[in-house]
Scaffold this motif. Structure first.
Motif, mmCIF file in Angstrom:
data_model
loop_
_atom_site.group_PDB
_atom_site.id
_atom_site.type_symbol
_atom_site.label_atom_id
_atom_site.label_comp_id
_atom_site.label_asym_id
_atom_site.label_seq_id
_atom_site.Cartn_x
_atom_site.Cartn_y
_atom_site.Cartn_z
ATOM 1 N N ASN A 60 15.810 -5.838 -4.662
ATOM 2 C CA ASN A 60 15.000 -7.010 -4.985
ATOM 3 C C ASN A 60 14.046 -7.341 -3.848
ATOM 4 O OD1 ASN A 60 16.074 -7.196 -7.535
ATOM 5 N ND2 ASN A 60 17.643 -8.649 -6.967
ATOM 6 N N ALA A 61 13.907 -8.633 -3.523
ATOM 7 C CA ALA A 61 12.950 -9.042 -2.495
ATOM 8 C C ALA A 61 13.648 -9.392 -1.194
ATOM 9 C CB ALA A 61 12.136 -10.240 -2.992
ATOM 10 N N ALA A 62 14.849 -8.865 -0.974
ATOM 11 C CA ALA A 62 15.635 -9.251 0.192
ATOM 12 C C ALA A 62 14.920 -8.962 1.497
ATOM 13 C CB ALA A 62 16.981 -8.533 0.164
ATOM 14 N N ALA A 63 14.135 -7.891 1.559
ATOM 15 C CA ALA A 63 13.454 -7.523 2.797
ATOM 16 C C ALA A 63 11.966 -7.847 2.747
ATOM 17 C CB ALA A 63 13.654 -6.036 3.073
ATOM 18 N N ALA A 64 11.558 -8.745 1.861
ATOM 19 C CA ALA A 64 10.135 -9.066 1.731
ATOM 20 C C ALA A 64 9.608 -9.714 3.003
ATOM 21 C CB ALA A 64 9.920 -10.002 0.548
ATOM 22 N N ALA A 119 0.796 -1.222 0.000
ATOM 23 C CA ALA A 119 0.000 0.000 0.000
ATOM 24 C C ALA A 119 0.831 1.276 0.000
ATOM 25 C CB ALA A 119 -0.926 -0.001 1.224
ATOM 26 N N HIS A 120 2.135 1.172 -0.053
ATOM 27 C CA HIS A 120 2.979 2.367 -0.087
ATOM 28 C C HIS A 120 2.702 3.167 -1.370
ATOM 29 C CE1 HIS A 120 6.667 4.794 -0.333
ATOM 30 N NE2 HIS A 120 6.749 4.637 0.976
ATOM 31 N N PRO A 121 2.767 4.503 -1.310
ATOM 32 C CA PRO A 121 2.501 5.305 -2.525
ATOM 33 C C PRO A 121 3.361 4.928 -3.725
ATOM 34 C CG PRO A 121 2.484 6.716 -0.599
ATOM 35 C CD PRO A 121 2.913 5.366 -0.117
ATOM 36 N N LEU A 122 4.599 4.494 -3.506
ATOM 37 C CA LEU A 122 5.437 4.096 -4.631
ATOM 38 C C LEU A 122 4.841 2.922 -5.404
ATOM 39 C CD1 LEU A 122 9.124 4.299 -3.308
ATOM 40 C CD2 LEU A 122 8.112 5.630 -5.178
ATOM 41 N N ALA A 123 4.125 2.060 -4.694
ATOM 42 C CA ALA A 123 3.540 0.896 -5.344
ATOM 43 C C ALA A 123 2.533 1.307 -6.417
ATOM 44 C CB ALA A 123 2.880 -0.007 -4.315
ATOM 45 N N ASP A 124 1.913 2.476 -6.247
ATOM 46 C CA ASP A 124 0.927 2.921 -7.231
ATOM 47 C C ASP A 124 1.550 3.158 -8.601
ATOM 48 O OD1 ASP A 124 -1.085 2.801 -5.348
ATOM 49 O OD2 ASP A 124 -0.928 4.914 -4.797
ATOM 50 N N LEU A 125 2.836 3.527 -8.639
ATOM 51 C CA LEU A 125 3.512 3.713 -9.922
ATOM 52 C C LEU A 125 3.549 2.406 -10.707
ATOM 53 C CD1 LEU A 125 6.540 5.924 -8.770
ATOM 54 C CD2 LEU A 125 4.479 6.678 -9.969
ATOM 55 N N LEU A 183 0.029 -9.148 -0.574
ATOM 56 C CA LEU A 183 -0.013 -8.348 0.654
ATOM 57 C C LEU A 183 -0.436 -6.919 0.306
ATOM 58 C CD1 LEU A 183 3.252 -9.547 2.445
ATOM 59 C CD2 LEU A 183 0.914 -10.286 2.891
ATOM 60 N N PRO A 184 -1.694 -6.718 -0.075
ATOM 61 C CA PRO A 184 -2.121 -5.397 -0.552
ATOM 62 C C PRO A 184 -2.075 -4.308 0.512
ATOM 63 C CG PRO A 184 -4.002 -6.849 -0.263
ATOM 64 C CD PRO A 184 -2.781 -7.702 -0.117
ATOM 65 N N ASP A 185 -2.063 -4.679 1.794
ATOM 66 C CA ASP A 185 -2.055 -3.684 2.859
ATOM 67 C C ASP A 185 -0.669 -3.479 3.472
ATOM 68 O OD1 ASP A 185 -4.856 -3.341 2.642
ATOM 69 O OD2 ASP A 185 -5.184 -5.118 3.875
ATOM 70 N N HIS A 186 0.331 -4.110 2.924
ATOM 71 C CA HIS A 186 1.684 -3.992 3.474
ATOM 72 C C HIS A 186 2.166 -2.544 3.343
ATOM 73 C CE1 HIS A 186 5.587 -5.287 4.774
ATOM 74 N NE2 HIS A 186 6.162 -4.853 3.674
ATOM 75 N N PRO A 187 2.593 -1.899 4.455
ATOM 76 C CA PRO A 187 2.871 -0.460 4.404
ATOM 77 C C PRO A 187 4.266 -0.089 3.906
ATOM 78 C CG PRO A 187 3.104 -1.248 6.650
ATOM 79 C CD PRO A 187 2.638 -2.424 5.844
ATOM 80 N N GLU A 188 5.187 -1.041 3.864
ATOM 81 C CA GLU A 188 6.556 -0.711 3.493
ATOM 82 C C GLU A 188 6.669 -0.468 1.982
ATOM 83 O OE1 GLU A 188 8.964 -0.163 5.691
ATOM 84 O OE2 GLU A 188 7.402 -0.493 7.193
ATOM 85 N N PRO A 189 7.666 0.338 1.554
ATOM 86 C CA PRO A 189 7.821 0.581 0.111
ATOM 87 C C PRO A 189 8.227 -0.679 -0.632
ATOM 88 C CG PRO A 189 9.667 1.503 1.331
ATOM 89 C CD PRO A 189 8.658 1.079 2.348
ATOM 90 N N PRO A 190 7.837 -0.799 -1.887
ATOM 91 C CA PRO A 190 8.263 -1.941 -2.694
ATOM 92 C C PRO A 190 9.742 -1.818 -3.047
ATOM 93 C CG PRO A 190 7.129 -0.361 -4.071
ATOM 94 C CD PRO A 190 7.023 0.153 -2.651
ATOM 95 N N ALA A 191 10.286 -2.892 -3.600
ATOM 96 C CA ALA A 191 11.662 -2.842 -4.075
ATOM 97 C C ALA A 191 11.781 -1.810 -5.190
ATOM 98 C CB ALA A 191 12.091 -4.218 -4.586
#
Length: 293
Positions: A111-115, A62-68, A84-92
């Motif tokens: 990448n997905a290191a901190a997923a 759900a982070h604003p960057l994900a909208d891009l 995880l549509p409600d996950h608040p952390e920024p995507p990779a």
């Protein structure tokens, strides 16, 4: 015809430059674009361009960057299943620099290191609604729980599984016995036994503009890559994997053998590198898709 693609989705910030900067140097970019990226994501964009229904199972949140990334994928015709549509952390996020005169690029990505843990998201994945349409699956292994769940489901349904094997990941010990085609980069190295010995029926190795090699228990060979003037190599390998997955689902093993599938993927990837920019190649690839429908 649907292809289910499971794996990484990033937000790519792509800048073209006259020359790649050295350490400590600053340079003015010629252009800047943002797009969704990542192996499974770029492959999904290729499937959609070819005319298939591309279903991407991934993590954005759900982070604003994900909208891009979400807006870009919608524009490309990719259907996204966000675990995880409600996950608040920024995507990779990937910082990409492309050299203008030959398309060579550098990529820096987390990448997905901190997923986060995906157990609940994987359990919520609605395989039932996908079952009647999916004809091929691609996994890139960046979200291990997701890759295993999708591959096990596909194996149970008799749906072919394509692995984008860019580098060795621990999950591959468990994942490889579920894979029908492992498409590897030239830099891929498996510890211990080779992939055929691990139970993979077909192993393909790509090496940029060099011929693509394939191996099965029955034989081996190579397929030449079309010679083109490269304008942009970003995501070309991922587009190749998407075309391979599309061809696998579209034609099936009864209609087309492995060299023909590789030749098709080579032609699609060649179209991608002819065009500068993360999405400028879509129309040319769509034309190729119309030729095989």
């Amino acid at each position: 015809m649907s292809v289910l693609l499971a794996g990484l989705c990033t937000v790519d910030v792509v800048q073209r430059v006259a020359e790649l900067p050295g350490p400590g140097e600053k340079t003015q970019s010629l252009s800047v674009e943002t797009a969704a990226g990542g192996p499974a994501t770029n492959a999904a964009v290729a499937v959609a361009a070819l005319g298939g229904e591309a279903v991407l199972a991934t993590v954005l949140g759900a982070h604003p960057l994900a909208d891009l990334a979400r807006a870009d994928l919608a524009a490309c015709g990719v259907r996204m299943l966000d675990l995880l549509p409600d996950h608040p952390e920024p995507p990779a996020v990937s910082a990409v620099t492309v050299r203008d005169h030959d398309g060579e690029r550098t990529v820096v990505s987390h990448n997905a290191a901190a997923a986060p843990h995906l157990a609940d998201g994987v359990r919520a994945l609605d395989f039932v609604r996908l079952a009647d349409k999916v004809r091929a699956v691609l996994v890139d292994g960046h979200h291990p729980e997701l890759a295993l769940a999708v591959a096990k489901w596909a194996r149970g349904k008799g749906i072919p599984v394509v692995l984008d094997a860019g580098s060795w990941k621990p999950v591959l010990d468990e994942l490889l016995p579920l894979v029908d085609i492992a498409a590897c980069s030239a830099q891929f190295h498996a510890p211990g036994k080779g992939l055929l010995e691990r139970g993979v029926p077909a192993v393909i190795t790509t090496h940029g503009p060099d011929p693509v090699r394939w191996r099965t228990a029955e034989g081996s060979g190579e397929v030449p890559v079309p010679r083109v003037t490269a304008r942009d190599t970003l995501g070309a390998g991922d587009v190749w994997h998407g075309a391979l997955a599309y061809g696998t689902g579209r034609f099936g093993t009864a209609r087309s053998d492995l060299p023909e599938l590789i030749e098709f993927a080579n032609e699609v990837a060649a179209e991608r590198v002819r065009h500068a920019g993360p999405r400028s190649w879509l129309a040319a690839v769509a034309e190729k898709g119309r030729g095989v429908r």
